[in-house]
Scaffold this active site. Structure first.
Site, mmCIF file in Angstrom:
data_model
loop_
_atom_site.group_PDB
_atom_site.id
_atom_site.type_symbol
_atom_site.label_atom_id
_atom_site.label_comp_id
_atom_site.label_asym_id
_atom_site.label_seq_id
_atom_site.Cartn_x
_atom_site.Cartn_y
_atom_site.Cartn_z
ATOM 1 N N THR A 21 -5.469 -1.414 0.132
ATOM 2 C CA THR A 21 -4.140 -2.016 0.186
ATOM 3 C C THR A 21 -4.104 -3.424 -0.403
ATOM 4 O O THR A 21 -5.122 -4.087 -0.561
ATOM 5 C CB THR A 21 -3.634 -2.067 1.645
ATOM 6 O OG1 THR A 21 -4.489 -2.916 2.410
ATOM 7 C CG2 THR A 21 -3.597 -0.685 2.269
ATOM 8 N N ASP A 22 -2.886 -3.864 -0.666
ATOM 9 C CA ASP A 22 -2.677 -5.243 -1.106
ATOM 10 C C ASP A 22 -2.419 -6.111 0.125
ATOM 11 O O ASP A 22 -2.539 -5.642 1.259
ATOM 12 C CB ASP A 22 -1.527 -5.320 -2.118
ATOM 13 C CG ASP A 22 -0.187 -4.848 -1.562
ATOM 14 O OD1 ASP A 22 -0.026 -4.766 -0.319
ATOM 15 O OD2 ASP A 22 0.712 -4.572 -2.371
ATOM 16 N N ALA A 23 -2.040 -7.343 -0.083
ATOM 17 C CA ALA A 23 -1.839 -8.280 1.027
ATOM 18 C C ALA A 23 -0.730 -7.837 1.974
ATOM 19 O O ALA A 23 -0.717 -8.222 3.145
ATOM 20 C CB ALA A 23 -1.529 -9.673 0.477
#
Length: 146
Positions: A21-23
């Site tokens: 995942t991203d942030a």
């Protein structure tokens, strides 16, 4: 291609890990490529073909030649996904896959792609024919839409 109604031919469950995942906790777009790669490798394994043995014993590799991908809905951290794969077509030196990534809980389509895979000579890195024993195994997959 596996239909949006859920018709499929090979299914691989994939859990979304934090590293995917991203942030914001949303699956990073390139991770879908990893999920689909795993599913194609497992599809080959189910048919009795291990990629390392194909390289070592028959001198062939498979490489993505072209991909058309659409991102539809986001997947998020810790969701269980299902990668659905179907062999849509086959030529003497290539295979075309239709793949979808859906959320397992509610069948929401997250991503879909058409992926063209080239068979290449492991030594010369040039296109070559798909081995005959493999063609014999995969041709019925096309007839049955798997």
């Amino acid at each position: 291609m596996p239909s949006d109604a859920g018709e499929t031919h090979h299914r691989l469950p994939v859990r979304v890990y934090y590293e995917d995942t991203d942030a914001g906790g949303v699956v990073y777009h390139a991770r879908y490529l990893h999920f689909m790669e795993r599913a194609r490798s497992e599809w080959l394994r189910v048919l009795g073909f291990e990629q390392d043995r194909l390289r070592d014993e028959q001198g062939v590799l498979f490489a993505v030649r072209r991909m058309d991908i659409a991102f539809v809905q986001p997947a998020r951290f810790n969701q269980l996904l299902r990668v659905e794969s179907a062999l849509a077509g086959c030529g003497p030196a290539s295979m075309e896959f239709a793949q979808r990534v859906v959320r397992a809980g509610d069948d929401t389509l997250c991503c879909r792609a058409t992926v063209n895979i080239a068979c290449i000579d492991a030594g010369r890195l040039r296109p070559t024919r798909i081995p005959e024993d493999m063609m014999t195994a995969i041709l019925p997959e096309i007839a049955h839409g798997r």
